[in-house]
Write an enzyme that holds these catalytic residues in place. Structure first.
Site, short mmCIF file in Angstrom:
data_model
loop_
_atom_site.label_atom_id
_atom_site.label_comp_id
_atom_site.label_asym_id
_atom_site.label_seq_id
_atom_site.Cartn_x
_atom_site.Cartn_y
_atom_site.Cartn_z
N GLY A 47 -9.99 -17.36 -23.13
CA GLY A 47 -9.55 -16.35 -23.82
C GLY A 47 -8.63 -17.08 -24.92
O GLY A 47 -7.81 -17.88 -24.65
N ARG A 51 -22.26 -18.93 -13.25
CA ARG A 51 -22.22 -20.15 -13.96
C ARG A 51 -22.41 -21.14 -13.20
O ARG A 51 -22.94 -22.55 -13.54
CB ARG A 51 -21.24 -20.25 -15.05
CG ARG A 51 -21.34 -19.24 -16.19
CD ARG A 51 -19.95 -19.17 -17.02
NE ARG A 51 -18.91 -18.48 -16.41
CZ ARG A 51 -17.62 -18.18 -16.74
NH1 ARG A 51 -17.30 -18.72 -17.85
NH2 ARG A 51 -16.82 -17.54 -16.11
N ASN A 68 -25.56 -37.28 29.21
CA ASN A 68 -24.79 -36.17 29.56
C ASN A 68 -25.38 -34.82 29.27
O ASN A 68 -25.04 -33.65 29.53
CB ASN A 68 -23.73 -36.19 28.62
CG ASN A 68 -24.22 -35.98 27.03
OD1 ASN A 68 -25.29 -36.54 26.71
ND2 ASN A 68 -23.49 -35.37 26.38
C1 UD1 Z 1 -10.88 -15.56 -17.45
C2 UD1 Z 1 -10.00 -15.13 -18.52
C3 UD1 Z 1 -9.89 -15.57 -19.74
C4 UD1 Z 1 -9.11 -16.61 -19.37
C5 UD1 Z 1 -9.89 -17.65 -18.05
C6 UD1 Z 1 -9.06 -18.67 -17.51
C7 UD1 Z 1 -10.48 -12.36 -18.33
C8 UD1 Z 1 -11.03 -11.17 -18.84
N1 UD1 Z 1 -10.46 -13.63 -19.14
O1 UD1 Z 1 -12.04 -15.69 -18.10
O2 UD1 Z 1 -9.19 -15.09 -20.79
O3 UD1 Z 1 -9.04 -17.91 -20.48
O4 UD1 Z 1 -10.07 -16.81 -17.21
O5 UD1 Z 1 -9.82 -19.41 -16.81
O6 UD1 Z 1 -9.68 -12.19 -17.41
N2 UD1 Z 1 -13.12 -12.10 -10.56
C9 UD1 Z 1 -13.16 -11.17 -9.89
N3 UD1 Z 1 -13.53 -10.06 -10.02
C10 UD1 Z 1 -14.40 -9.76 -11.11
C11 UD1 Z 1 -14.29 -10.60 -12.20
C12 UD1 Z 1 -13.92 -11.80 -11.89
O7 UD1 Z 1 -12.63 -11.26 -8.70
O8 UD1 Z 1 -14.90 -8.43 -11.37
C13 UD1 Z 1 -12.47 -13.29 -10.31
C14 UD1 Z 1 -13.37 -14.59 -10.12
O9 UD1 Z 1 -13.83 -14.74 -9.06
C15 UD1 Z 1 -12.65 -15.44 -10.76
C16 UD1 Z 1 -11.41 -15.15 -11.69
O10 UD1 Z 1 -11.51 -13.66 -11.25
O11 UD1 Z 1 -11.99 -16.31 -9.65
C17 UD1 Z 1 -11.83 -15.43 -13.01
O12 UD1 Z 1 -12.89 -14.91 -13.22
P1 UD1 Z 1 -13.81 -15.49 -14.40
O13 UD1 Z 1 -15.13 -14.67 -14.71
O14 UD1 Z 1 -14.00 -16.94 -14.16
O15 UD1 Z 1 -13.10 -15.38 -15.73
P2 UD1 Z 1 -13.47 -16.06 -17.35
O16 UD1 Z 1 -14.56 -15.79 -17.79
O17 UD1 Z 1 -13.33 -17.64 -16.82
CA CA Z 2 -13.04 -19.00 -15.10
#
Ligand code: UD1
Ligand code: CA
Length: 459
Positions: A139, A15, A384
């Site tokens: 979430g 995003r 220099n």
């Molecule tokens: C996640 C939560 C959501 C919460 C929100 C808070 C889940 C399914 N959802 O959603 O409930 O409200 O965070 O900000 O967990 N990442 C990995 N590997 C992956 C996917 C993600 O390391 O395969 C890491 C990303 O780099 C990031 C973090 O996990 O730092 C969160 O991932 P992101 O995709 O931002 O989750 P949200 O959709 O925001």
């Molecule tokens: Ca997030």
């Protein structure tokens, strides 16, 4: 009992719509992931920090280097899958705090408090939740008879569930054995075909484990950065908090909305900062200094009573009572002595100056060591670089360099010497000497006659 932390930083950050992996994005010139790691250290409650890396992992590793242990998630199959990658690193009994790498405003107080709550409640799982006026993107916390039942991602939520304004911050504290046991039971059967970490809530609930939420009151701290607009919002919150703290401790700021101070910066009392100024990295600004307007200072030390205007200072030091600018550039280990005057359009790189050095206008000084009471004239430079290598210039005490001189390095100008204006020097100058290296002037008189210039060739 061992206390682990897992930071999730393997995601692409789709995003953001840009190249840099999301967790490497800077706020106030510091990568967001560095805030999380530093705040975990500050909380002093964690024994081992693990960061899950994947997409462009080297960039994250270069930021955190040996401050953490790394787990690798080659394919980004969801937050639950990311945590699974830590299984081999979490062997001992105890609990783990899990944090997303995109939540830089979480501070050590929240970390400490949530862990305290988890221990006091004797919980198997604590989910840190918060309430938002606009919960979109997060979430949702599903409760039955006030008790936590599940977390539903927005994309999987019914319209009714989307109205819930209590959200999952993405921070969990969970028993190690139960964490990996429950991750084995989750599937990717959902709107995003991902293994959601949030699904461990359902699993542990079903197994009658002790789970509950810790409600974070200051919800802005739980802000997740998903796009560049969120990043600017978080930066503006952090900027405001840091500036407030400094102003309350005796630092004057004129138009503080235009002033950016990094969270590792130290500023002493009675400093005044003028508009459009950035002070970042590990900079220190000592008592009574005046900084700005329109100045950037990064990883530099500014001494007492120093005055800096419209200038750039990187990885350098300016000692007490000196003035810098307007429009000066100090970089790569420039060390400016006491009572110096570094004026308009002067660039100083990897050089040191003694006391009461003056370069008031238009000069370049690179790879030089300069003594006390030296005057460096307008337009003079250290030469220099020969296109292949860089060489040093040494200037003793009491030297006067006239205007527009070229000092071709390597060269030593000894104490109390004078360099005539316009000289190009490539030999050392002994002490107490006047060095002149230019053609002498010839005056041809009566060159202009009867309202015309004479054509010498014809004559
Ligand atoms: C996640 C939560 C959501 C919460 C929100 C808070 C889940 C399914 N959802 O959603 O409930 O409200 O965070 O900000 O967990 N990442 C990995 N590997 C992956 C996917 C993600 O390391 O395969 C890491 C990303 O780099 C990031 C973090 O996990 O730092 C969160 O991932 P992101 O995709 O931002 O989750 P949200 O959709 O925001
Ligand atoms: Ca997030």
């Amino acid at each position: 009992m061992k206390k682990y932390a897992i930071i999730l930083a393997a995601g692409k950050g789709t995003r953001m719509k840009t190249e840099l992996p999301k967790c490497a994005y800077p706020l106030l010139k510091k990568p967001m992931i560095a805030y999380i790691v530093e705040n975990l250290y500050k909380s002093t409650v964690i024994d081992e920090l693990i960061t899950v890396v994947g997409h462009k992992k080297q960039i994250i590793k270069d930021i955190l280097n040996s401050r953490v242990t790394y787990a690798h998630q080659e394919e980004q199959l969801g937050t639950g899958h990311a945590v699974m990658m830590c299984k081999d690193l979490i062997k001992e009994p105890g609990y783990t705090i899990i944090l997303p790498g995109d939540m830089p405003l979480i501070d050590e107080l929240v970390i400490k408090d949530a862990i305290q709550f988890h221990e006091n409640e004797n919980n198997d799982l604590t989910v840190v939740s918060t309430k938002l006026n606009d919960p979109s993107g997060y979430g949702r916390i599903i409760r039955v008879k006030k008790k936590l039942q599940a977390i539903v991602e927005e994309k999987d939520a019914t319209e009714k569930q989307q109205e819930i304004n209590e959200v999952n911050t993405g921070i969990y504290i969970v028993d190690n054995e139960l964490l990996f046991g429950s991750l084995d039971k989750i599937s990717n059967n959902n709107a995003q075909n991902e293994y959601y970490l949030t699904d461990i809530v359902k699993v542990l609930k079903k197994d009658n484990k002790k789970i509950s939420t810790y409600l974070l009151k200051k919800s802005f701290k739980a802000m997740g950065i998903n796009d560049l607009y969120n990043l600017s919002q978080a930066e503006s919150i952090l900027r405001h908090e840091i500036n407030k703290k400094f102003m309350r401790s005796g630092v004057a700021m004129i138009n503080p909305d235009t002033i950016t101070i990094g969270d590792n910066v130290v500023i002493e009392q009675n400093v005044t900062i003028s508009p459009n100024t950035y002070i970042t990295g590990n900079s220190i600004i000592k008592k009574n200094a005046k900084v700005g307007p329109s100045t950037e200072i990064h990883n530099s030390v500014i001494g007492e009573d120093v005055n800096i205007k419209h200038s750039l200072i990187y990885n350098s030091e300016v000692k007490a009572n000196s003035t810098v600018g307007p429009f000066a550039h100090l970089r790569d280990g420039a060390i400016i002595g006491e009572n110096n005057r570094i004026g308009n359009f002067v660039e100083i790189k990897k050089s040191s100056t003694g006391k009461t050095f003056k370069a008031s206008h238009l000069a370049y000084i690179g790879d030089a060591e300069i003594g006390n009471d030296v005057n460096f004239g307008c337009g003079s430079i250290t030469v220099n670089y020969d296109g292949v290598n860089k060489y040093k210039t040494q200037i003793g005490d009491g030297v006067f360099v006239g205007c527009n001189a070229n000092l071709i390095a390597p060269i030593i100008i000894d104490d109390n010497s004078t360099i005539a204006a316009g000289s190009t020097l490539d030999k050392n100058v002994p002490k107490d000497t006047l060095a002149i290296a230019r053609s002498y002037q010839v005056n041809k008189e009566n060159y202009f006659k009867n309202g015309k210039r004479i054509n010498i060739k014809k004559k």
